[in-house]
Design a protein around this motif. Structure first.
Motif, PDB file in Angstrom:
ATOM      1  N   ARG A  17       0.832  -1.208   0.000  1.00 31.62           N
ATOM      2  CA  ARG A  17       0.000   0.000   0.000  1.00 31.62           C
ATOM      3  C   ARG A  17       0.866   1.257   0.000  1.00 31.62           C
ATOM      4  O   ARG A  17       0.548   2.233  -0.691  1.00 31.62           O
ATOM      5  CB  ARG A  17      -0.927  -0.016   1.214  1.00 31.62           C
ATOM      6  N   LEU A  18       1.957   1.236   0.747  1.00 34.27           N
ATOM      7  CA  LEU A  18       2.874   2.381   0.753  1.00 34.27           C
ATOM      8  C   LEU A  18       3.512   2.554  -0.619  1.00 34.27           C
ATOM      9  O   LEU A  18       3.653   3.679  -1.101  1.00 34.27           O
ATOM     10  CB  LEU A  18       3.961   2.188   1.818  1.00 34.27           C
ATOM     11  N   ALA A  19       3.905   1.456  -1.228  1.00 36.58           N
ATOM     12  CA  ALA A  19       4.520   1.520  -2.566  1.00 36.58           C
ATOM     13  C   ALA A  19       3.553   2.110  -3.587  1.00 36.58           C
ATOM     14  O   ALA A  19       3.980   2.766  -4.539  1.00 36.58           O
ATOM     15  CB  ALA A  19       4.984   0.132  -2.994  1.00 36.58           C
ATOM     16  N   ARG A  20       2.246   1.882  -3.383  1.00 34.47           N
ATOM     17  CA  ARG A  20       1.238   2.455  -4.284  1.00 34.47           C
ATOM     18  C   ARG A  20       0.943   3.915  -3.944  1.00 34.47           C
ATOM     19  O   ARG A  20       0.176   4.576  -4.632  1.00 34.47           O
ATOM     20  CB  ARG A  20      -0.064   1.652  -4.194  1.00 34.47           C
ATOM     21  N   GLY A  21       1.538   4.409  -2.865  1.00 29.84           N
ATOM     22  CA  GLY A  21       1.345   5.805  -2.483  1.00 29.84           C
ATOM     23  C   GLY A  21       0.082   6.059  -1.681  1.00 29.84           C
ATOM     24  O   GLY A  21      -0.406   7.196  -1.646  1.00 29.84           O
ATOM     25  N   GLU A  22      -0.433   5.045  -0.987  1.00 33.76           N
ATOM     26  CA  GLU A  22      -1.644   5.213  -0.187  1.00 33.76           C
ATOM     27  C   GLU A  22      -1.303   5.931   1.123  1.00 33.76           C
ATOM     28  O   GLU A  22      -0.659   5.361   1.995  1.00 33.76           O
ATOM     29  CB  GLU A  22      -2.282   3.859   0.129  1.00 33.76           C
ATOM     30  N   GLU A  23      -1.744   7.162   1.223  1.00 33.01           N
ATOM     31  CA  GLU A  23      -1.476   7.940   2.430  1.00 33.01           C
ATOM     32  C   GLU A  23      -2.101   7.308   3.663  1.00 33.01           C
ATOM     33  O   GLU A  23      -1.559   7.424   4.767  1.00 33.01           O
ATOM     34  CB  GLU A  23      -1.973   9.369   2.255  1.00 33.01           C
ATOM     35  N   THR A  24      -3.226   6.626   3.501  1.00 34.34           N
ATOM     36  CA  THR A  24      -3.863   5.984   4.654  1.00 34.34           C
ATOM     37  C   THR A  24      -2.966   4.887   5.221  1.00 34.34           C
ATOM     38  O   THR A  24      -3.010   4.618   6.419  1.00 34.34           O
ATOM     39  CB  THR A  24      -5.237   5.395   4.275  1.00 34.34           C
TER      40      THR A  24
END
Length: 188
Positions: A17-24
């Motif tokens: 999720r971080l790699a996809r740029g999900e701020e949440t």
């Protein structure tokens, strides 16, 4: 409720999720692990403002470089702990050099190792942590510890032995990391 330590899949899912740029994902990670990061930084640096700044920097690094975390090498919590520890020690060394204080490398290592060991003790399961605290910190015998905790003397011995083995493993890992850094590879 599942925690990062008990659910390895959480680490991997969060990394994706971080790699996809999900701020949440960053918010979730921060909510879960910022107290640990800040506490460790604070114990090493003995400066809450510096610990707060370092906490921000650690989470900024995670946001910018989620690929640096390798789930095959351990949990996200452990990786963040090692990253925080390394950066806090670097900051402490820089501060000491800037102050031109005659701080010896052994003193810096002792402070960092003590903080790391306290972090490990704090991370132990409650029965092990409680047994170590009563036996070691309060200076009690196994028999006194067993009576105080309402467990058998054998259980007190087993808990203490397991807790100390975990601490010894962590200390050996810490020394290996320090030796690796001294050899110039800088990895922890």
């Amino acid at each position: 409720m599942a925690t990062p330590e008990r659910t390895p899949r959480w680490d991997e899912q969060l990394q994706r999720r971080l790699a996809r740029g999900e701020e949440t994902a960053l918010g979730e990670l921060y909510d879960q692990l910022a107290p640990m990061v800040h506490g460790l930084a604070g114990r090493i640096l003995a400066d809450q403002a510096a610990a707060t700044q370092l906490t921000r920097e650690v989470f900024a690094h995670v946001w910018e470089h989620p690929e640096d975390f390798d789930p095959a090498r351990g949990s996200l919590r452990s990786w963040l702990g090692a990253l925080t520890h390394r950066r806090a020690v670097e900051r402490l060394r820089a501060r000491r050099a800037a102050e031109r204080a005659p701080a010896a490398e052994a003193e810096i290592r002792a402070v960092a190792t003590a903080a790391r060991m306290q972090y490990v003790v704090d991370s132990l399961p409650q029965p092990l942590r409680e047994t170590i605290a009563v036996t070691y910190y309060d200076g009690r015998t196994y028999r006194e510890t067993a009576r105080l905790l309402g467990i058998s003397e054998q259980a007190a011995k087993q808990r203490m032995r397991l807790g100390l083995e975990l601490l010894a493993t962590e200390l050996a890992d810490e020394r290996a990391c320090q030796d690796g850094a001294a050899d110039g590879n800088g990895e922890t």
